[in-house]
Every structure is written in C-alpha cells, then in structure tokens.
Design a protein around this motif. Structure first.
Motif, PDB file in Angstrom:
ATOM      1  N   UNK A 161       0.828  -1.209   0.000  1.00  9.06           N
ATOM      2  CA  UNK A 161       0.000   0.000   0.000  1.00  9.06           C
ATOM      3  C   UNK A 161       0.859   1.254   0.000  1.00  9.06           C
ATOM      4  N   UNK A 162       1.969   1.224   0.727  1.00  3.25           N
ATOM      5  CA  UNK A 162       2.881   2.372   0.684  1.00  3.25           C
ATOM      6  C   UNK A 162       3.410   2.577  -0.733  1.00  3.25           C
ATOM      7  N   UNK A 163       3.745   1.489  -1.405  1.00  2.97           N
ATOM      8  CA  UNK A 163       4.216   1.588  -2.784  1.00  2.97           C
ATOM      9  C   UNK A 163       3.148   2.185  -3.690  1.00  2.97           C
ATOM     10  N   UNK A 164       1.891   1.778  -3.482  1.00  2.00           N
ATOM     11  CA  UNK A 164       0.793   2.296  -4.300  1.00  2.00           C
ATOM     12  C   UNK A 164       0.553   3.781  -4.030  1.00  2.00           C
ATOM     13  N   UNK A 165       0.591   4.174  -2.764  1.00  3.94           N
ATOM     14  CA  UNK A 165       0.413   5.590  -2.426  1.00  3.94           C
ATOM     15  C   UNK A 165       1.543   6.425  -3.038  1.00  3.94           C
ATOM     16  N   UNK A 166       2.779   5.914  -2.985  1.00  4.81           N
ATOM     17  CA  UNK A 166       3.905   6.624  -3.591  1.00  4.81           C
ATOM     18  C   UNK A 166       3.737   6.711  -5.107  1.00  4.81           C
ATOM     19  N   UNK A 167       3.211   5.644  -5.720  1.00  2.00           N
ATOM     20  CA  UNK A 167       3.009   5.649  -7.170  1.00  2.00           C
ATOM     21  C   UNK A 167       2.011   6.723  -7.582  1.00  2.00           C
ATOM     22  N   UNK A 168       0.936   6.862  -6.812  1.00  2.00           N
ATOM     23  CA  UNK A 168      -0.046   7.912  -7.105  1.00  2.00           C
ATOM     24  C   UNK A 168       0.579   9.291  -6.903  1.00  2.00           C
ATOM     25  N   UNK A 169       1.356   9.441  -5.829  1.00  2.00           N
ATOM     26  CA  UNK A 169       1.988  10.732  -5.553  1.00  2.00           C
ATOM     27  C   UNK A 169       2.988  11.102  -6.649  1.00  2.00           C
ATOM     28  N   UNK A 170       3.699  10.111  -7.176  1.00  2.00           N
ATOM     29  CA  UNK A 170       4.622  10.373  -8.289  1.00  2.00           C
ATOM     30  C   UNK A 170       3.860  10.907  -9.505  1.00  2.00           C
ATOM     31  N   UNK A 180      -3.179  26.992  -8.608  1.00  2.00           N
ATOM     32  CA  UNK A 180      -3.056  25.856  -7.703  1.00  2.00           C
ATOM     33  C   UNK A 180      -3.339  24.562  -8.446  1.00  2.00           C
ATOM     34  N   UNK A 181      -2.859  23.486  -7.866  1.00  2.00           N
ATOM     35  CA  UNK A 181      -3.163  22.144  -8.362  1.00  2.00           C
ATOM     36  C   UNK A 181      -4.440  21.694  -7.663  1.00  2.00           C
ATOM     37  N   UNK A 182      -5.505  21.511  -8.427  1.00  2.00           N
ATOM     38  CA  UNK A 182      -6.816  21.227  -7.857  1.00  2.00           C
ATOM     39  C   UNK A 182      -7.110  19.731  -7.946  1.00  2.00           C
ATOM     40  N   UNK A 183      -7.464  19.146  -6.794  1.00  2.00           N
ATOM     41  CA  UNK A 183      -7.823  17.730  -6.717  1.00  2.00           C
ATOM     42  C   UNK A 183      -9.279  17.601  -6.279  1.00  2.00           C
ATOM     43  N   UNK A 184      -9.938  16.564  -6.764  1.00  2.00           N
ATOM     44  CA  UNK A 184     -11.252  16.206  -6.244  1.00  2.00           C
ATOM     45  C   UNK A 184     -11.109  15.088  -5.219  1.00  2.00           C
ATOM     46  N   UNK A 185      -9.999  14.353  -5.299  1.00  2.00           N
ATOM     47  CA  UNK A 185      -9.731  13.279  -4.350  1.00  2.00           C
ATOM     48  C   UNK A 185      -8.224  13.111  -4.248  1.00  2.00           C
ATOM     49  N   UNK A 186      -7.703  13.180  -3.043  1.00  2.00           N
ATOM     50  CA  UNK A 186      -6.284  12.910  -2.837  1.00  2.00           C
ATOM     51  C   UNK A 186      -6.061  11.402  -2.868  1.00  2.00           C
ATOM     52  N   UNK A 187      -4.806  10.973  -2.842  1.00  2.00           N
ATOM     53  CA  UNK A 187      -4.501   9.544  -2.893  1.00  2.00           C
ATOM     54  C   UNK A 187      -5.270   8.792  -1.813  1.00  2.00           C
ATOM     55  N   UNK A 188      -6.117   7.846  -2.237  1.00  2.00           N
ATOM     56  CA  UNK A 188      -7.027   7.164  -1.317  1.00  2.00           C
ATOM     57  C   UNK A 188      -7.089   5.676  -1.633  1.00  2.00           C
ATOM     58  N   UNK A 189      -6.784   4.805  -0.660  1.00  2.00           N
ATOM     59  CA  UNK A 189      -6.971   3.359  -0.881  1.00  2.00           C
ATOM     60  C   UNK A 189      -8.454   2.999  -0.848  1.00  2.00           C
ATOM     61  N   UNK A 190      -8.901   2.227  -1.797  1.00  2.00           N
ATOM     62  CA  UNK A 190     -10.267   1.732  -1.826  1.00  2.00           C
ATOM     63  C   UNK A 190     -10.341   0.387  -1.096  1.00  2.00           C
TER      64      UNK A 190
END
Length: 362
Positions: free
Chosen positions: A158-167, A318-328
C-alpha cells in the motif's frame, strides 16, 4: 584430508551420544571421546562445522530504495476542492471596468462603470494503481515471520501504491498530461489537455540576453550577467504588471542552484551570486526564494534548461484535486486479493497567468 580439529562439547550432549554417533556412521567425520567430551573432527581445509548462515549476522532493519523527493506540493499550492464524485471544476472570474471623467460645463453624459464575469471549466481525471497479493503469499509472510524475517506485505504494498499515485500527481503538477522531457524516463500517456506549471501556454516568457560569450547558459555567463537574468525575471514581472504581481519564488534546475549560483561574485567577495541576489532583494523590501526542482532541467524549448518565477499563492494558481490519494476497499476473487488506490486531478488551474514568468536557456 586436513589435520584433525578438536572441539569441546562436554556437557552439551547426552551420555548415549557415543553409541548413537557410531550407529549413524559418524566415525567417518571424526571421533568423539566420551571421557573428555572432545570431538576430534576430520575436516578438509575448505570445510567447517558451521553453515555459512550460522555465522551470518542478519540486519533486522530493512532499507528502502531511495528515490528523488516529490516536491510538487512544496512548490505548488495543492487543494482538494471537491468531493470524489465531481467530474468538472468550475471557477468564476469577475472583472470591473470603467474610468471616471472630469465634468465640465453642463455635460450630463457620464462614462459607465460596469463588471462582467467569466466561467472557466476544467475536467477532473482519475489516476490510479492497484496492489495484488494471493493466499500463498500470505502463507509465505507467516512462514517468514516465524523465522524472524517478517515482511509487512500488505502495508508495504500500500505504501508503494500511495507513492506511485503521488509520483503521478507530481508529474501532472509539473507537465499536466503533455509529454514530459525524454530525459526523465517517464512513460507518455494520452494527453487529455491538463496543463502543469512548467508548460502553461499563458505564462509570460522572458527572452534571456546572451552574455559576453554569446551564450545564454549560466555556465558561460559572468556573475554579473547571471544577476541581470535574475533581476530581469523578477523586476520585469513587477514592471510589466504595474506591481500587480510580485514573485516570491524562483525555480531553477538542481545543477544551476548547486553550482552556478554558488559561484562567488568576485575574487574578493565572500558572497555567492545567490546570497547577493537574495540579500539585495530583501534589503529592498522584497523577500524571495530560489529553489531547485529536478523537472527544470531540459524542460524548456528545444530541451534547454528552464527557470520560472511566480508568487506561491493559491489565489494565483493551484493544483486542484477532487480526491487525494485514497486506498479503496480490497476485494478477493478466489485466492487473489486486489486493492486499488485512486486520486482525481484537474491539473494546474492558472487564475492569473501573468503571475508566472518563464525563461529558457539558462
């Protein structure tokens, strides 16, 4: 066969060891003296009574592979402006117009003051990645844990996935969905029109003058010529917008910050180009930062290095998000479990494009 080696095992083996040793044919490996407790081993020069792992110290801390820092959130205001279900981001701009006139005589026709509004829409696009693990991998985790080699399979995945989204969000903040420079090794996907800070088409462009060497690159310029470029970036924006926009941040390539801006102003000066520029600006009432970002290298026209100045204010852009990195939630089918991690971005929203100035070729 090498000379016998003697090991004392007195008190470590039961009395019946001699009989069981001979019964198993252990005499081929050596002789055990039950009276002295000594084992006389027959070992070749390359042999040892210990396995390699028995003599190996195993570090309990696991070291992660290091990656370049993800700095877009540091350099670019980032906000979650909507709920995850939003498909479009809409913002409105109001413009007030009008200029009063001097009234002379009996003139009754006055100029009109008015206002008008504009609506700007930008679509949200989801980005995502998933982790996958199966039942047998979970069994392997349990086995490793019983041997003191525990690995947090789900947590680390999950940490790897969160980092992948952040990248990916980092890249979108820099380049939108346009093709990034080839030197970064970033896979090109379909361009859906999102723009980033470094390739916004409405950014003001400063043409850098060549130095005495005939080149615009800082490596070929003198300290005074580099100072001229820096002051042109900042002062030019202030003057062109009549003080409406006053940058507080300059982004440059890492090498420019670490090498070129660290050159001394002169042989007798204790100040670098960077410290001199920042000090004189500060003394003039204008505090500004010079920061380095890996994406500035080769991101200008024709693959040249880029410099950009702007005010780091979410009202400007600004960088606009509707959803930040979120695990489903995870779902299991048969023996395999899948868990997605998603985010939703509209890219960079430039409300005041003249607050950003770029220059290519440093």
């Amino acid at each position: 066969m090498g000379a016998p080696q003697v090991f004392s095992v007195s008190g470590l083996v039961p009395q019946h060891f001699t009989d069981s040793w001979l019964a198993r044919g252990g005499a081929q490996l050596g002789r055990f003296d039950g009276k002295t407790g000594h084992f006389h081993a027959r070992l070749d020069a390359a042999e040892t009574p210990f396995t390699e792992r028995a003599l190996t110290y195993i570090e309990t801390f696991m070291y992660a592979t290091l990656n370049p820092p993800l700095e877009a959130r540091t350099f670019i205001p980032t906000s979650v402006k909507a709920t995850a279900g939003a498909e479009t981001y809409l913002w409105r701009k109001i413009t007030r117009t009008g200029m009063a006139r001097l009234i002379t005589g009996s003139a009754l026709d006055l100029p009109r003051a008015s206002m008008f509004t504009e609506e700007v829409r930008q679509p949200f696009y989801p980005i995502g990645v998933k982790i996958v693990y199966n039942y047998f991998e979970l069994l392997a985790v349990g086995m490793a844990l019983s041997n003191g080699q525990g690995v947090d399979l789900i947590g680390e995945s999950l940490r790897a996935a969160m980092e992948a989204v952040e990248k990916k969000l980092d890249i979108v903040a820099a380049f939108g969905t346009a093709a990034p420079p080839a030197g970064f090794g970033i896979e090109q996907e379909a361009d859906v029109g999102l723009t980033g800070l470094l390739n916004n088409p409405n950014t003001s462009v400063l043409t850098l003058p060549p130095g005495a060497s005939g080149q615009t690159a800082w490596a070929s310029k003198t300290p005074d010529e580099i100072l001229l470029d820096l002051n042109a970036m900042v002062g030019g924006q202030v003057a062109a917008t009549f003080k409406v926009h006053r940058p507080d941040t300059i982004l440059v390539p890492i090498l420019a910050d670490e090498v070129q801006l660290q050159r001394r102003m002169s042989d007798v000066s204790g100040e670098t180009i960077k410290s001199f520029f920042l000090r004189t600006r500060r003394e003039g009432g204008h505090t500004i930062e010079i920061l380095s970002w890996m994406y500035m290298a080769g991101s200008g026209a024709a693959g040249l290095d880029l410099m950009i100045s702007y005010k780091r204010d979410p009202r400007m852009f600004e960088h606009v998000l509707a959803m930040d990195a979120t695990p489903l939630p995870a779902t299991t089918h048969g023996l395999e479990t899948t868990q997605p991690v998603l985010a939703k971005t509209a890219g960079i929203v430039p409300r005041y494009p003249l607050s950003i100035t770029s220059a290519t070729g440093i």
